[in-house]
Design a protein around this motif. Structure first.
Motif, PDB file in Angstrom:
ATOM      1  N   ARG A   1      40.273  37.389  39.865  1.00 48.60           N
ATOM      2  CA  ARG A   1      38.794  38.037  40.478  1.00 48.60           C
ATOM      3  C   ARG A   1      38.188  36.263  39.857  1.00 48.60           C
ATOM      4  O   ARG A   1      37.000  36.653  40.229  1.00 48.60           O
ATOM      5  N   ARG A   2      38.549  35.214  39.356  1.00 54.30           N
ATOM      6  CA  ARG A   2      37.446  33.866  39.209  1.00 54.30           C
ATOM      7  C   ARG A   2      37.314  33.137  40.264  1.00 54.30           C
ATOM      8  O   ARG A   2      38.606  32.609  40.418  1.00 54.30           O
ATOM      9  N   ARG A   3      36.045  33.528  40.782  1.00 54.45           N
ATOM     10  CA  ARG A   3      36.390  32.267  41.924  1.00 54.45           C
ATOM     11  C   ARG A   3      35.779  30.798  41.433  1.00 54.45           C
ATOM     12  O   ARG A   3      36.527  29.868  42.728  1.00 54.45           O
ATOM     13  N   HIS A   4      35.529  30.423  39.817  1.00 55.04           N
ATOM     14  CA  HIS A   4      35.249  29.809  40.125  1.00 55.04           C
ATOM     15  C   HIS A   4      37.064  28.446  39.674  1.00 55.04           C
ATOM     16  O   HIS A   4      37.152  27.178  39.890  1.00 55.04           O
ATOM     17  N   ALA A   5      37.722  29.285  39.360  1.00 56.64           N
ATOM     18  CA  ALA A   5      39.331  29.251  38.921  1.00 56.64           C
ATOM     19  C   ALA A   5      39.600  28.582  40.317  1.00 56.64           C
ATOM     20  O   ALA A   5      40.793  28.009  40.690  1.00 56.64           O
TER      21      ALA A   5
ATOM     22  N   PHE B   1      38.945  44.617  31.852  1.00 56.94           N
ATOM     23  CA  PHE B   1      37.511  44.440  32.957  1.00 56.94           C
ATOM     24  C   PHE B   1      37.105  43.070  33.484  1.00 56.94           C
ATOM     25  O   PHE B   1      35.918  43.811  34.339  1.00 56.94           O
ATOM     26  N   GLN B   2      37.600  41.932  32.384  1.00 63.53           N
ATOM     27  CA  GLN B   2      36.364  40.736  33.530  1.00 63.53           C
ATOM     28  C   GLN B   2      37.279  39.912  32.699  1.00 63.53           C
ATOM     29  O   GLN B   2      38.348  39.947  32.164  1.00 63.53           O
ATOM     30  N   PRO B   3      37.246  38.951  33.299  1.00 67.08           N
ATOM     31  CA  PRO B   3      38.307  38.163  34.065  1.00 67.08           C
ATOM     32  C   PRO B   3      38.123  37.087  32.830  1.00 67.08           C
ATOM     33  O   PRO B   3      37.191  36.927  31.853  1.00 67.08           O
ATOM     34  N   ALA B   4      39.433  36.523  32.268  1.00 70.91           N
ATOM     35  CA  ALA B   4      38.932  35.370  30.733  1.00 70.91           C
ATOM     36  C   ALA B   4      38.443  33.944  31.096  1.00 70.91           C
ATOM     37  O   ALA B   4      37.941  33.747  32.681  1.00 70.91           O
ATOM     38  N   PRO B   5      37.642  33.522  30.535  1.00 72.98           N
ATOM     39  CA  PRO B   5      36.497  32.808  31.150  1.00 72.98           C
ATOM     40  C   PRO B   5      37.630  31.268  31.005  1.00 72.98           C
ATOM     41  O   PRO B   5      38.224  30.926  30.577  1.00 72.98           O
ATOM     42  N   GLY B   6      36.751  30.188  31.864  1.00 75.53           N
ATOM     43  CA  GLY B   6      37.472  28.699  31.856  1.00 75.53           C
ATOM     44  C   GLY B   6      38.086  28.999  33.334  1.00 75.53           C
ATOM     45  O   GLY B   6      38.078  30.154  33.956  1.00 75.53           O
ATOM     46  N   THR B   7      38.571  27.851  33.627  1.00 71.60           N
ATOM     47  CA  THR B   7      38.846  27.513  34.869  1.00 71.60           C
ATOM     48  C   THR B   7      40.419  27.474  34.972  1.00 71.60           C
ATOM     49  O   THR B   7      40.973  27.691  36.294  1.00 71.60           O
ATOM     50  N   GLY B   8      41.187  28.591  34.384  1.00 74.34           N
ATOM     51  CA  GLY B   8      42.473  28.806  34.502  1.00 74.34           C
ATOM     52  C   GLY B   8      43.804  27.666  34.074  1.00 74.34           C
ATOM     53  O   GLY B   8      43.277  26.409  34.458  1.00 74.34           O
TER      54      GLY B   8
ATOM     55  N   VAL C   1      50.914  31.553  52.883  1.00 69.22           N
ATOM     56  CA  VAL C   1      51.316  32.631  52.167  1.00 69.22           C
ATOM     57  C   VAL C   1      50.375  32.806  51.373  1.00 69.22           C
ATOM     58  O   VAL C   1      49.484  32.001  50.552  1.00 69.22           O
ATOM     59  N   VAL C   2      50.659  34.333  51.029  1.00 69.04           N
ATOM     60  CA  VAL C   2      49.218  35.390  50.472  1.00 69.04           C
ATOM     61  C   VAL C   2      49.021  35.104  48.848  1.00 69.04           C
ATOM     62  O   VAL C   2      50.603  35.840  48.988  1.00 69.04           O
ATOM     63  N   ILE C   3      48.643  34.594  47.501  1.00 64.43           N
ATOM     64  CA  ILE C   3      49.287  35.690  46.491  1.00 64.43           C
ATOM     65  C   ILE C   3      47.859  35.795  46.095  1.00 64.43           C
ATOM     66  O   ILE C   3      46.502  34.802  45.449  1.00 64.43           O
ATOM     67  N   THR C   4      48.367  37.056  44.914  1.00 59.90           N
ATOM     68  CA  THR C   4      47.462  36.861  44.008  1.00 59.90           C
ATOM     69  C   THR C   4      47.464  36.738  42.835  1.00 59.90           C
ATOM     70  O   THR C   4      48.978  36.075  42.290  1.00 59.90           O
ATOM     71  N   GLY C   5      46.934  37.469  41.702  1.00 58.93           N
ATOM     72  CA  GLY C   5      46.783  35.864  40.527  1.00 58.93           C
ATOM     73  C   GLY C   5      47.148  34.575  40.774  1.00 58.93           C
ATOM     74  O   GLY C   5      47.273  33.971  39.941  1.00 58.93           O
ATOM     75  N   ALA C   6      46.538  34.090  41.547  1.00 57.09           N
ATOM     76  CA  ALA C   6      46.424  32.873  41.998  1.00 57.09           C
ATOM     77  C   ALA C   6      46.065  31.657  40.900  1.00 57.09           C
ATOM     78  O   ALA C   6      45.911  31.040  40.541  1.00 57.09           O
ATOM     79  N   SER C   7      44.919  32.485  39.565  1.00 54.38           N
ATOM     80  CA  SER C   7      44.520  31.780  39.133  1.00 54.38           C
ATOM     81  C   SER C   7      44.774  31.088  37.426  1.00 54.38           C
ATOM     82  O   SER C   7      44.044  30.246  37.246  1.00 54.38           O
ATOM     83  N   SER C   8      45.523  31.343  37.325  1.00 56.09           N
ATOM     84  CA  SER C   8      47.051  30.661  36.464  1.00 56.09           C
ATOM     85  C   SER C   8      48.428  31.797  35.928  1.00 56.09           C
ATOM     86  O   SER C   8      48.290  32.549  37.298  1.00 56.09           O
ATOM     87  N   GLY C   9      48.525  30.828  35.331  1.00 57.75           N
ATOM     88  CA  GLY C   9      49.944  31.064  35.435  1.00 57.75           C
ATOM     89  C   GLY C   9      51.015  31.081  36.322  1.00 57.75           C
ATOM     90  O   GLY C   9      51.018  30.793  37.234  1.00 57.75           O
TER      91      GLY C   9
ATOM     92  N   LEU D   1      43.421  28.109  50.479  1.00 58.34           N
ATOM     93  CA  LEU D   1      41.976  29.218  50.944  1.00 58.34           C
ATOM     94  C   LEU D   1      41.549  30.141  49.751  1.00 58.34           C
ATOM     95  O   LEU D   1      42.214  30.896  49.528  1.00 58.34           O
ATOM     96  N   ALA D   2      40.234  30.412  49.415  1.00 55.21           N
ATOM     97  CA  ALA D   2      40.087  30.419  47.682  1.00 55.21           C
ATOM     98  C   ALA D   2      39.262  31.781  49.065  1.00 55.21           C
ATOM     99  O   ALA D   2      37.962  31.410  49.313  1.00 55.21           O
ATOM    100  N   VAL D   3      39.514  33.214  48.236  1.00 55.53           N
ATOM    101  CA  VAL D   3      39.558  34.449  48.246  1.00 55.53           C
ATOM    102  C   VAL D   3      38.848  35.336  47.141  1.00 55.53           C
ATOM    103  O   VAL D   3      40.176  35.932  46.752  1.00 55.53           O
ATOM    104  N   PRO D   4      38.058  35.255  46.493  1.00 58.56           N
ATOM    105  CA  PRO D   4      37.797  36.021  45.476  1.00 58.56           C
ATOM    106  C   PRO D   4      38.268  38.098  44.977  1.00 58.56           C
ATOM    107  O   PRO D   4      38.142  38.188  45.958  1.00 58.56           O
ATOM    108  N   THR D   5      38.951  38.333  45.233  1.00 56.57           N
ATOM    109  CA  THR D   5      39.315  39.742  45.374  1.00 56.57           C
ATOM    110  C   THR D   5      39.691  40.286  43.361  1.00 56.57           C
ATOM    111  O   THR D   5      40.362  39.222  42.674  1.00 56.57           O
ATOM    112  N   ASP D   6      39.006  41.886  43.543  1.00 53.04           N
ATOM    113  CA  ASP D   6      40.027  42.296  42.882  1.00 53.04           C
ATOM    114  C   ASP D   6      41.052  43.124  43.475  1.00 53.04           C
ATOM    115  O   ASP D   6      40.774  43.894  44.011  1.00 53.04           O
ATOM    116  N   VAL D   7      42.448  42.730  42.970  1.00 48.07           N
ATOM    117  CA  VAL D   7      42.852  43.931  43.434  1.00 48.07           C
ATOM    118  C   VAL D   7      42.781  45.279  43.243  1.00 48.07           C
ATOM    119  O   VAL D   7      43.524  45.556  43.791  1.00 48.07           O
ATOM    120  N   THR D   8      42.816  45.629  42.793  1.00 53.46           N
ATOM    121  CA  THR D   8      42.640  47.515  42.534  1.00 53.46           C
ATOM    122  C   THR D   8      41.887  47.814  43.639  1.00 53.46           C
ATOM    123  O   THR D   8      41.182  48.315  43.536  1.00 53.46           O
TER     124      THR D   8
END
Length: 338
Positions: free
Chosen positions: A37-41, A280-287, A8-16, A57-64
């Motif tokens: 977008r947040r690799r550490h998250a 335009f910039q991801p929120a700080p923290g690990t989500g 299963v591939v999930i975008t927006g997986a760092s939070s919520g 598997l974590a893949v940092p990705t900007d969906v735009t």
């Protein structure tokens, strides 16, 4: 399909909702490919997913970025051999009067919420079509059916997501691909960091509009859709009631929504600094999954109270619609209230 051992591939997986969905799938034994977008998250989410019993598997990705989303799909197949399901969940929003929202912010919301889903669908569907099976899940919102003030761009983007799902289902049926499913999820207000991270140009701090449902509840719905796909699913009793009311009494539903949003979606006295938030910039923290709004499954009492309030409003609207004629019999008003 079986969730265990699925990919299963999930975008927006760092939070919520995206993060909650990743954890729910992993707990069922799925391999999850995490995009945000947040690799550490993402790395933290991946650790939690593996601890829950899944592979990650974590893949940092900007969906735009369509190329980055195509690369995400290739990474998923390269690591796990296939894609069984793709969940488009990345989203951003802004609270603003329409004419106060910078045009660049408006474009960015459309790029993430609409084009991000388009990129995801175009990356996933070739694999699902070649396999002859699989599930694409698009997370929309009840505001796609019952729009609200101050988030007009988010509303139009989620309406586009809903339309995209309907069109794709039709195309797949015409091509005879009955086992490739497209599902649309329409949550009501959900307890996530979404509101804290939103762009805001109202001068008033945004908050989750009650009743608030947990992200885990939406995640359970998505997992159930992977098992037994359905066209559209609304998450939240209040959301279902609002959609029904908007069909029966559209004018009343608009007035109800405008008042509710103005009074309960923005603080009356708590100011907010104007700015683009996480557009335009991801929120700080690990989500995190939760935004601290105490979302939970509604109790029976709360469900009855919410439904009763909506039904009462509907009865008021219905009473205005009908009036007695000279003989005492009820007849409809001559003009339509919209």
């Amino acid at each position: 399909m079986k969730v265990r051992d699925s990919v299963v591939v999930i975008t927006g997986a760092s939070s919520g909702i995206g993060r909650a969905t990743a954890l729910a799938c992993a707990a069922q034994g799925a391999a999850v490919v995490l995009a945000a977008r947040r690799r550490h998250a993402l790395l933290e989410v991946a650790r939690h997913c593996e601890a829950a019993g899944g592979r990650a598997l974590a893949v940092p990705t900007d969906v735009t970025d369509s190329g980055a989303v195509q690369a995400l799909a290739r990474r998923a197949v390269g690591r796990f051999g296939r894609i069984d399901a793709w969940v488009n969940c990345a989203a951003v929003t802004a609270f603003s009067r329409f004419l106060d929202l910078p045009l660049g912010d408006l474009r960015r919301i459309v790029e993430v919420n609409v084009m991000g889903y388009v990129h995801g669908a175009r990356a996933a569907l070739p694999y699902l079509r070649d396999q002859g099976r699989g599930v694409l899940v698009n997370v929309s919102s009840i505001v796609s059916a019952v729009p609200q003030p101050y988030t007009q761009t988010y509303c139009l983007s989620k309406a586009a997501v809903r339309a995209l799902g309907t069109s794709l289902r039709q195309e797949l049926r015409l091509d005879g691909l009955k086992d490739v499913k497209v599902c649309t999820v329409l949550p009501a207000t959900v307890d996530t960091p979404f509101f804290e991270h939103a762009a805001n140009y109202t001068g008033r701090k945004a908050k989750a509009m009650p009743p608030v449902y947990s992200a885990e509840r939406v995640a359970r719905t998505i997992v159930n859709l992977l098992r037994l796909p359905r066209r559209e699913v609304v998450v939240g009793t209040t959301g279902r009631s609002l959609i029904l009311q908007s069909k029966l009494f559209p004018g009343f539903a608009e007035r109800l929504m405008e008042q509710q949003v103005d009074k309960t979606h923005l603080y009356l006295t708590v100011p907010a600094r104007s700015g683009p938030g996480n557009l335009f910039q991801p929120a700080p923290g690990t989500g995190s999954v939760s935004g601290g709004w105490h979302g939970r499954r509604q109790t029976t009492v709360r469900r009855i109270a919410s439904l009763g309030a909506l039904l009462a409003g509907g009865l008021v609207a219905a009473r205005r619609w009908w009036r007695p004629d000279a003989s005492g019999a009820d007849r409809p008003r001559n003009r339509i209230r919209t």
